[in-house]
Scaffold this motif. Structure first.
Motif, PDB file in Angstrom:
ATOM      1  N   UNK A 100       0.827  -1.206   0.000  1.00 29.90           N
ATOM      2  CA  UNK A 100       0.000   0.000   0.000  1.00 29.90           C
ATOM      3  C   UNK A 100       0.866   1.264   0.000  1.00 29.90           C
ATOM      4  N   UNK A 101       1.952   1.243   0.764  1.00 23.53           N
ATOM      5  CA  UNK A 101       2.794   2.449   0.786  1.00 23.53           C
ATOM      6  C   UNK A 101       3.498   2.670  -0.554  1.00 23.53           C
ATOM      7  N   UNK A 102       3.598   1.608  -1.364  1.00 20.09           N
ATOM      8  CA  UNK A 102       4.197   1.756  -2.698  1.00 20.09           C
ATOM      9  C   UNK A 102       3.187   2.265  -3.714  1.00 20.09           C
ATOM     10  N   UNK A 103       1.948   2.389  -3.289  1.00 21.20           N
ATOM     11  CA  UNK A 103       0.915   2.846  -4.218  1.00 21.20           C
ATOM     12  C   UNK A 103       0.334   1.698  -5.024  1.00 21.20           C
ATOM     13  N   UNK A 104       0.425   0.480  -4.483  1.00 19.13           N
ATOM     14  CA  UNK A 104      -0.159  -0.679  -5.167  1.00 19.13           C
ATOM     15  C   UNK A 104      -1.486  -1.033  -4.500  1.00 19.13           C
ATOM     16  N   UNK A 105      -2.300  -1.791  -5.232  1.00 15.32           N
ATOM     17  CA  UNK A 105      -3.519  -2.341  -4.642  1.00 15.32           C
ATOM     18  C   UNK A 105      -3.152  -3.733  -4.123  1.00 15.32           C
ATOM     19  N   UNK A 106      -3.801  -4.133  -3.066  1.00 16.27           N
ATOM     20  CA  UNK A 106      -3.400  -5.393  -2.444  1.00 16.27           C
ATOM     21  C   UNK A 106      -4.578  -6.333  -2.257  1.00 16.27           C
ATOM     22  N   UNK A 107      -4.413  -7.572  -2.706  1.00 14.34           N
ATOM     23  CA  UNK A 107      -5.423  -8.606  -2.473  1.00 14.34           C
ATOM     24  C   UNK A 107      -4.731  -9.801  -1.822  1.00 14.34           C
ATOM     25  N   UNK A 108      -5.463 -10.423  -0.906  1.00 12.31           N
ATOM     26  CA  UNK A 108      -4.886 -11.563  -0.217  1.00 12.31           C
ATOM     27  C   UNK A 108      -5.792 -12.764  -0.490  1.00 12.31           C
ATOM     28  N   UNK A 109      -5.198 -13.879  -0.787  1.00  8.82           N
ATOM     29  CA  UNK A 109      -5.982 -15.104  -0.980  1.00  8.82           C
ATOM     30  C   UNK A 109      -5.461 -16.128   0.012  1.00  8.82           C
ATOM     31  N   UNK A 110      -6.287 -16.413   1.035  1.00 10.02           N
ATOM     32  CA  UNK A 110      -5.885 -17.398   2.044  1.00 10.02           C
ATOM     33  C   UNK A 110      -6.346 -18.767   1.593  1.00 10.02           C
ATOM     34  N   UNK A 111      -5.426 -19.684   1.454  1.00 13.49           N
ATOM     35  CA  UNK A 111      -5.830 -21.009   1.000  1.00 13.49           C
ATOM     36  C   UNK A 111      -6.510 -21.745   2.157  1.00 13.49           C
ATOM     37  N   UNK A 112      -7.364 -22.709   1.805  1.00 15.17           N
ATOM     38  CA  UNK A 112      -7.937 -23.541   2.869  1.00 15.17           C
ATOM     39  C   UNK A 112      -7.197 -24.882   2.887  1.00 15.17           C
ATOM     40  N   UNK A 113      -7.532 -25.707   3.863  1.00 15.94           N
ATOM     41  CA  UNK A 113      -6.810 -26.979   4.060  1.00 15.94           C
ATOM     42  C   UNK A 113      -6.744 -27.800   2.775  1.00 15.94           C
ATOM     43  N   UNK A 114      -7.864 -27.790   2.029  1.00 17.62           N
ATOM     44  CA  UNK A 114      -7.938 -28.634   0.838  1.00 17.62           C
ATOM     45  C   UNK A 114      -6.984 -28.156  -0.261  1.00 17.62           C
ATOM     46  N   UNK A 115      -6.547 -26.924  -0.169  1.00 13.36           N
ATOM     47  CA  UNK A 115      -5.637 -26.384  -1.195  1.00 13.36           C
ATOM     48  C   UNK A 115      -4.170 -26.512  -0.778  1.00 13.36           C
ATOM     49  N   UNK A 116      -3.949 -27.101   0.395  1.00 11.21           N
ATOM     50  CA  UNK A 116      -2.575 -27.268   0.859  1.00 11.21           C
ATOM     51  C   UNK A 116      -2.136 -28.710   0.652  1.00 11.21           C
ATOM     52  N   UNK A 117      -0.939 -28.910   0.162  1.00 10.38           N
ATOM     53  CA  UNK A 117      -0.450 -30.282  -0.027  1.00 10.38           C
ATOM     54  C   UNK A 117      -0.118 -30.933   1.319  1.00 10.38           C
ATOM     55  N   UNK A 118      -0.223 -30.181   2.392  1.00 13.42           N
ATOM     56  CA  UNK A 118      -0.008 -30.793   3.705  1.00 13.42           C
ATOM     57  C   UNK A 118      -1.070 -31.859   3.995  1.00 13.42           C
ATOM     58  N   UNK A 119      -2.213 -31.811   3.275  1.00 14.67           N
ATOM     59  CA  UNK A 119      -3.234 -32.847   3.505  1.00 14.67           C
ATOM     60  C   UNK A 119      -2.737 -34.232   3.064  1.00 14.67           C
ATOM     61  N   UNK A 120      -1.707 -34.253   2.225  1.00 14.25           N
ATOM     62  CA  UNK A 120      -1.163 -35.550   1.814  1.00 14.25           C
ATOM     63  C   UNK A 120      -0.338 -36.174   2.957  1.00 14.25           C
ATOM     64  N   UNK A 121       0.103 -35.333   3.892  1.00 16.16           N
ATOM     65  CA  UNK A 121       0.997 -35.826   4.944  1.00 16.16           C
ATOM     66  C   UNK A 121       0.328 -35.910   6.309  1.00 16.16           C
ATOM     67  N   UNK A 122      -0.669 -35.074   6.525  1.00 18.10           N
ATOM     68  CA  UNK A 122      -1.281 -35.018   7.852  1.00 18.10           C
ATOM     69  C   UNK A 122      -2.800 -35.165   7.715  1.00 18.10           C
ATOM     70  N   UNK A 123      -3.404 -35.794   8.722  1.00 20.03           N
ATOM     71  CA  UNK A 123      -4.859 -35.905   8.703  1.00 20.03           C
ATOM     72  C   UNK A 123      -5.451 -34.535   9.041  1.00 20.03           C
ATOM     73  N   UNK A 124      -6.704 -34.353   8.617  1.00 20.35           N
ATOM     74  CA  UNK A 124      -7.310 -33.022   8.757  1.00 20.35           C
ATOM     75  C   UNK A 124      -7.448 -32.560  10.209  1.00 20.35           C
ATOM     76  N   UNK A 125      -7.492 -33.526  11.138  1.00 19.05           N
ATOM     77  CA  UNK A 125      -7.598 -33.104  12.540  1.00 19.05           C
ATOM     78  C   UNK A 125      -6.238 -33.094  13.253  1.00 19.05           C
ATOM     79  N   UNK A 126      -5.177 -33.136  12.466  1.00 18.63           N
ATOM     80  CA  UNK A 126      -3.828 -33.061  13.040  1.00 18.63           C
ATOM     81  C   UNK A 126      -3.557 -31.639  13.546  1.00 18.63           C
TER      82      UNK A 126
END
Ligand SMILES: *[C@@H]1O[C@H](CO)[C@@H](O)[C@H](O)[C@H]1NC(C)=O
Ligand SMILES: *[C@@H]1O[C@H](CO)[C@@H](O)[C@H](O)[C@H]1NC(C)=O
Ligand SMILES: *[C@@H]1O[C@H](CO)[C@@H](O)[C@H](O)[C@H]1NC(C)=O
Ligand SMILES: *[C@@H]1O[C@H](CO)[C@@H](O)[C@H](O)[C@H]1NC(C)=O
Ligand SMILES: *[C@@H]1O[C@H](CO)[C@@H](O)[C@H](O)[C@H]1NC(C)=O
Ligand SMILES: *[C@@H]1O[C@H](CO)[C@@H](O)[C@H](O)[C@H]1NC(C)=O
Length: 453
Positions: free
Chosen positions: A380-406
């Motif tokens: 913002x201080x650079x004069x840019x517009x900013x958007x944030x996209x927070x991934x959810x569990x299903x979009x993380x490859x960590x689901x291949x290694x850990x169960x969802x309730x880990x």
């Protein structure tokens, strides 16, 4: 005591030559005005001679402005101004004028004073004070004020007639984000007033660092960089700043960030100062840069993202940010929107034209604060517009290694509490991102909208 003796005791040999006769005479005039300060040197000074030199001195001072400058500087150190400021949040720094000598092999700076008491400070010239692991690899510099006794100063082996700035490229400076926030921006802030008439003395030099930032360094100093850790030289300067200016804790920050990005565009001869402004019937497509990473925090379905972005109306470029800065800056500046997973690569948003858009993809792992502090607020201080996209569990490859309730999904804070290394190893090193393109399209559309306004 003769004038040249007084002079010799107040200035180094080199300085005598440089200041020349004009300065010598001028020096005596000021010495007389400061007779309380210089009392031990003065002795019985014949009054008739003084009047004579006063006239000559004034004349000489008028023709030779240069000669008077270091003199003012010398007077300044007689005042009780503090040399080192160690109360700033991010960076200790010392500023001194007069007879300043630096011995690289002992990382010691000597400054002569006829007024103040002997004093010394130890500082690390790197702007991430308080971060123990960053500061570990930064050299301690000792600043010693030597009272009166010039013979206890080390002998100059190289004399310079412009100011010096001493800083370290140790710490985290090997990382692109830290190179800018800890070194380049504070260096810009500290050095620009000298208009390139300043020499950089670099400690903890690492291979390729100064080459990587050559274009920027060239714009700030017209002299070759001195590796202060090398050799047995004693470099002498008329003034010196040790440590870089950084008062605030904000990242990628200076008093005028837009001046800094303008400076970068000029350093790299970048053409676009503002992003495309879309109208409803645009003929030219806006360009989207997808910052890809190869080893960690990789987009696993980048092709799908490219197609989605093209559908919406973007021209898409996918690139890793590992080329040299000349190429990276050109590429980034040619785009209007930049997207990438949280990481040092998106620091290159510095080269985006103003009003461009940054989309930061934030992985799993309680990264909201760091994402916003490192890239959100600065964009913002650079004069840019900013958007944030927070991934959810299903979009993380960590689901291949850990169960969802880990714990990894349920309680990242508990892993943060175990320390940086275990945290980093899971969330930063082992996590890749598979964007849900259906959901992500909303963010891309918002970016497009922002280019309309
Ligand atoms: C040190 O720097 C801080 C922050 O810029 C300033 O407020 C303070 O007055 C300075 N102290 C001295 C002794 O110059
Ligand atoms: C200041 O330090 C110098 C060099 O270490 C020493 O020769 C001198 O005596 C000291 N002066 C005082 C007043 O302590
Ligand atoms: C650097 O200086 C600090 C403060 O004087 C001291 O605690 C530390 O041990 C020094 N580090 C090294 C490597 O000399
Ligand atoms: C450091 O340099 C000085 C000359 O400037 C030399 O006399 C001294 O021996 C050097 N010290 C070391 C440890 O190399
Ligand atoms: C950057 O890379 C390009 C292409 O490989 C090369 O022509 C240029 O000299 C490089 N610039 C620097 C500063 O290394
Ligand atoms: C992707 O996101 C859409 C919209 O939020 C949602 O309806 C869909 O279920 C998601 N797909 C997957 C595989 O999670």
């Amino acid at each position: 005591m003769k004038y040249d003796e007084i002079f010799a005791r107040s200035f180094s040999r080199h300085d005598q030559r440089r200041f020349g006769y004009g300065a010598l005479v001028a020096c005596i005039i000021v010495t007389c005005c400061l007779c309380t300060v210089f009392k031990p040197y003065l002795g019985p000074l014949p009054v008739s001679n003084l009047r004579l030199t006063l006239v000559d001195g004034l004349k000489l001072m008028m023709v030779s402005e240069r000669a008077t400058k270091p003199l003012e500087a010398y007077v300044e150190i007689e005042e009780t101004k503090q040399i080192c400021n160690t109360s700033k949040q991010r960076s200790d720094s010392c500023e001194m004028k007069g007879d300043v000598r630096i011995q690289g092999n002992s990382s010691t700076i000597f400054v002569l004073s006829s007024h103040r008491k002997n004093a010394s400070w130890t500082i690390k010239p790197y702007a991430r004070k308080g971060d123990i692991s960053a500061m570990e690899s930064v050299t301690n510099f000792t600043v010693k004020v030597i009272q009166e006794k010039i013979e206890t100063m080390p002998t100059c082996t190289k004399s310079h007639n412009v100011p010096a700035i001493v800083f370290s490229v140790g710490g985290y400076a090997g990382n692109n984000f830290h190179a800018f926030t800890d070194v380049i921006i504070p260096l810009y802030e500290t050095s620009r007033e000298f208009n390139r008439e300043v020499k950089f003395l670099v400690a903890n030099k690492r291979s390729g660092w100064t080459r990587k930032f050559q274009e920027v360094l060239d714009k700030l100093s017209r002299y070759e960089i001195i590796d202060i850790d090398e050799g047995n030289e004693v470099h002498c300067f008329p003034s010196m700043i040790v440590g870089l200016r950084k008062d605030e804790g904000k990242e990628l920050y200076t008093n005028s960030v837009k001046d800094f990005t303008r400076f970068l565009r000029s350093s790299y001869s970048l053409e676009r100062s503002t992003a495309i402004k879309l109208t409803n019937d645009y003929a030219k497509k806006p360009r989207l840069l997808i910052v890809s990473r190869k080893k960690t925090r990789t987009f696993t379905n980048v092709k799908d993202v490219v197609h989605a972005a093209q559908d919406i109306g973007f021209e898409v470029v996918v690139a890793e940010m590992n080329a040299n800065l000349t190429q990276v800056s050109r590429l980034v500046n040619s785009c209007d929107v930049m997207m990438g997973v949280h990481g040092a690569g998106i620091t290159n948003m510095l080269f985006l034209p103003e009003n461009g858009v940054l989309i930061q993809v934030v992985p799993i792992g309680n990264m909201d604060w760091i994402a916003n502090t490192y890239f959100g607020v600065p964009s913002a201080t650079m004069g840019l517009k900013y958007l944030e996209y927070k991934i959810n569990k299903m979009e993380s490859t960590l689901i291949e290694k850990y169960s969802l309730n880990h714990q990894v999904f349920m309680d990242p804070i508990s892993i943060q509490k175990k320390g940086w290394d275990p945290y980093k190893s899971i969330y930063l090193d082992k996590q890749n991102v598979m964007l849900n393109v259906t959901r992500f399209k909303d963010t891309l559309s918002k970016a497009l909208e922002l280019l309309h306004s």
